[in-house]
Motif scaffolding. Structure first.
Motif, short mmCIF file in Angstrom:
data_model
loop_
_atom_site.label_atom_id
_atom_site.label_comp_id
_atom_site.label_asym_id
_atom_site.label_seq_id
_atom_site.Cartn_x
_atom_site.Cartn_y
_atom_site.Cartn_z
N HIS A 2 42.52 28.13 12.68
CA HIS A 2 42.32 26.71 13.02
C HIS A 2 40.83 26.34 12.90
O HIS A 2 40.49 25.34 12.27
CB HIS A 2 42.83 26.45 14.44
N GLU A 21 40.77 16.36 25.21
CA GLU A 21 41.24 15.86 23.91
C GLU A 21 41.48 14.35 23.91
O GLU A 21 41.23 13.67 22.92
CB GLU A 21 42.50 16.61 23.50
N SER A 31 38.61 25.24 28.82
CA SER A 31 39.51 24.28 28.17
C SER A 31 41.01 24.55 28.34
O SER A 31 41.73 24.71 27.35
CB SER A 31 39.19 24.21 26.67
N PRO A 32 41.50 24.63 29.59
CA PRO A 32 42.93 24.88 29.77
C PRO A 32 43.75 23.66 29.38
O PRO A 32 43.21 22.56 29.23
CB PRO A 32 43.06 25.15 31.27
N ASN A 33 45.04 23.89 29.21
CA ASN A 33 45.93 22.79 28.91
C ASN A 33 46.51 22.27 30.20
O ASN A 33 47.18 23.00 30.94
CB ASN A 33 47.03 23.25 27.96
N ASP A 78 39.50 17.87 17.04
CA ASP A 78 38.33 18.74 17.02
C ASP A 78 37.26 18.21 16.07
O ASP A 78 36.06 18.30 16.36
CB ASP A 78 38.73 20.17 16.61
N TYR A 113 45.71 18.48 16.67
CA TYR A 113 44.64 19.29 17.27
C TYR A 113 43.39 19.34 16.38
O TYR A 113 42.27 19.06 16.86
CB TYR A 113 45.24 20.67 17.55
N1 ARG Z 1 43.14 23.87 25.01
C1 ARG Z 1 43.09 24.88 23.99
C2 ARG Z 1 43.99 26.04 24.38
O1 ARG Z 1 44.20 26.32 25.55
C3 ARG Z 1 41.71 25.43 23.77
C4 ARG Z 1 40.69 24.42 23.32
C5 ARG Z 1 39.50 25.04 22.66
N2 ARG Z 1 38.53 24.09 22.26
C6 ARG Z 1 38.60 23.30 21.17
N3 ARG Z 1 37.64 22.46 20.95
N4 ARG Z 1 39.61 23.40 20.34
O2 ARG Z 1 44.49 26.71 23.50
#
Ligand code: ARG
Length: 569
Positions: A344, A263, A127-129, A317, A313
């Motif tokens: 979180h 997301e 799950s990268p941004n 979720d 965020y």
């Molecule tokens: N994109 C988020 C990050 O890099 C992680 C996501 C994790 N998964 C979730 N469902 N919140 O910090």
């Protein structure tokens, strides 16, 4: 006999009622009390009987002695009471016969706890941004997450891997402003994700001097949220470029996902959940924002809507969890992220519970510690990052150099160097308990002599070459095994237990450490026993069978921790 502790616990619990006036003990609790003594002179398994004194109302010495007199089994050569401990000595012959035949019969599935029964486990990891670099901070979620997926599949679960891409949020406003101000199409096409990251970094540097840029970014993100076609097109393009890059890294690790719903996918799935919270009176207004108060659970409020009504965020979720439950009817939904996000997850898990979803206890957060490299910490905004692909490239180069020196004749060197180099990083990373912070020392990870990936690969390749020279998988024959042979059999016998422990604790490092134990036991055996030129045919066939079993189990262990194994090195 393969789940050693469980089987031994069963023997003990069967003996208890007759000895202690009808008392009963739980097998699982007994299994948890059994220990592997540090020194073989104290047996292969031991029960510290003081743990039972209270329940059985006898002294540890009395308990140990009573049990020692009552239990007997072909599996043990001796069961002894010593100072309140009940020590079990495995019978090498009996164990070898069982373990080797099990491994030969079950092959690749030896060690599976077979507890999944086809139930579904959803794993949210990596799950990268988007448009931010894929740096070494993502190594943890990527390899821990994938290893947990492999472990659950091995146990018979139906696994769904989800890459919950960070593909929505204000960073896209920033990127759009930066691209229009300083970027151009050709450069970005050519520079790929690096060009996007450079724009992102430039934006932050410039915004320090000119805060108006932040307002511009917010405005562009608002346009994106309102489906402005030009911004939507740019956004899609940024995602495409980023994904292309991630795929290269995933390819090196042999990782693929069942879903890339990020997301943004949940945009239209949030309003019904927000409405439900309103209907249930869960939302309070705090400084203009809508929040769920969590005072009672000693947590700060969980933010659901910002002052301007935009979602956050946690909101995404929550909507994603409901969607996944409806879509996959999961038995468990596992989230792998850095420990920095623990609050979180605790917060929004609680909100899901307060919303009355009875599956809230099927949500599991699996946190891990921070990573630094050779002592240096990372920061995305300043551009001070170590990219995963650069780290991999460096590792592969170094391994290629070492191999050129050690084995200049080797064919297919590039593929092998990639498997060993990337595997070295993964192995090193997964050697530690996940929650511990780790400082990555590249030299250590790549060494062929330490407890490293290359050493494990080397041992695996050694078993492959022995089997191919032998031209057979061997066969077990009973004889009095020596110390090294017996130790190897015992190590092979504990694999199923280790797999169970790794699953129970969501801890791939249990498997990494097992692989090292098995390598150590095998190499001791290899150095002290003639295998192909053993003294007689019986011994030779048995030693080949031991080697084949090691090949199979070590190969499986390496696979479970995301290593591509190589038959040659
Ligand atoms: N994109 C988020 C990050 O890099 C992680 C996501 C994790 N998964 C979730 N469902 N919140 O910090």
């Amino acid at each position: 006999m393969l789940i050693l502790k469980e089987q031994t616990a069963k023997l003990i619990s069967n003996a208890v009622p007759a000895l202690f006036a009808g008392a009963t003990l739980d097998t699982a609790e007994l299994a948890a009390m059994l220990e592997y003594p540090p020194d073989a002179a104290m047996g292969d398994l031991a029960l510290p009987c003081f743990k039972l004194s209270r329940t059985l109302r006898r002294s540890p010495v009395q308990i140990a002695e009573a049990l020692a007199g009552a239990i007997s089994s072909d599996s043990f050569s001796k069961i002894e009471a010593v100072n309140g401990y009940l020590n079990f000595y495995l019978d090498g012959k009996a164990l070898a016969a069982r373990v080797l035949s099990k491994i030969a019969e079950q092959g690749d599935s030896y060690g599976s706890p077979n507890c999944g029964g086809g139930k579904t486990v959803v794993l949210d990891y990596s799950s990268p941004n988007v448009a931010k670099p894929f740096h070494i901070g993502h190594l943890g979620t990527t390899v821990i997450g994938h290893s947990l997926k492999l472990l659950h599949s091995f146990a018979g679960y139906n696994c769904i891997g989800i890459n919950h891409l960070g593909d929505w949020g204000t960073q896209f406003g920033k990127l759009i402003v930066a691209y229009r101000t300083w970027g151009n199409k050709e450069e970005v096409e050519k520079g790929e994700i690096d060009a996007l990251v450079a724009l992102y970094v430039k934006f932050h540097a410039e915004a320090e001097k000119d805060p108006a840029l932040n307002d511009a970014a917010r405005a562009e993100f608002a346009k994106l949220e309102a489906h402005d076609p030009e911004n939507i097109a740019l956004w899609k393009w940024f995602i495409e470029i980023s994904l292309r890059e991630y795929q290269k890294t995933y390819g090196m690790l042999d990782i693929s996902f069942d879903s890339y719903n990020g997301e943004s996918f949940y945009t239209d799935k949030m309003p019904p959940q927000i409405q439900k919270m309103k209907d249930m009176d869960l939302l309070t207004i705090d400084d203009g924002a809508s929040v769920v108060n969590l005072d009672q659970w000693n947590m700060p409020v969980c933010l659901i809507l910002k002052r301007d009504g935009s979602t956050l965020y946690p909101t995404r979720d929550i909507a994603a969890a409901v969607y996944r439950k409806d879509t996959y009817d999961f038995e468990k939904c596992i989230y792998v992220t850095s420990a920095g996000q623990s609050l979180h997850f605790a917060q929004w898990f609680k909100v899901v519970e307060l919303m009355g979803y009875d599956w809230h206890d099927k949500l599991v957060h699996v946190p891990y510690g921070t990573v630094s490299i050779n002592g240096a910490k990372l920061a995305t905004r300043t551009g001070n990052v170590i990219l995963l692909k650069d780290l991999f490239a460096q590792a592969i180069d170094k391994v290629r150099d070492i191999m050129e020196e050690k084995n200049p004749e080797l064919k297919g060197r590039d593929d092998i160097a990639e498997a060993v180099g990337v595997g070295a990083i993964v192995f090193y990373y997964l050697s530690n308990n996940r929650i511990r912070d780790i400082n990555f020392m590249l030299e250590d990870a790549l060494s062929f002599d330490g407890n490293t990936g290359p050493y494990a690969q080397y041992t695996y390749a050694r078993t492959c070459s022995l089997i191919s020279k032998a031209g057979t998988e061997g066969a077990y024959h009973a004889y009095d095994m020596n110390e090294e042979e017996t130790a190897l059999v015992k190590t092979l016998a504990t694999f199923p237990e280790r797999v169970k422990a790794a699953l129970a604790d969501y801890e791939p490092s249990v498997i990494t450490r097992y692989a090292l134990d098995l390598c150590a036991a095998f190499n001791r055996f290899y150095h002290n026993c003639q295998i192909l030129s053993a003294e007689n045919e019986k011994v030779r066939a048995t030693r080949i069978a031991l080697t084949a079993a090691t090949k199979s189990v070590l190969g499986k262990a390496l696979e479970l921790i995301c290593m591509k194994k190589t038959e040659q090195i």
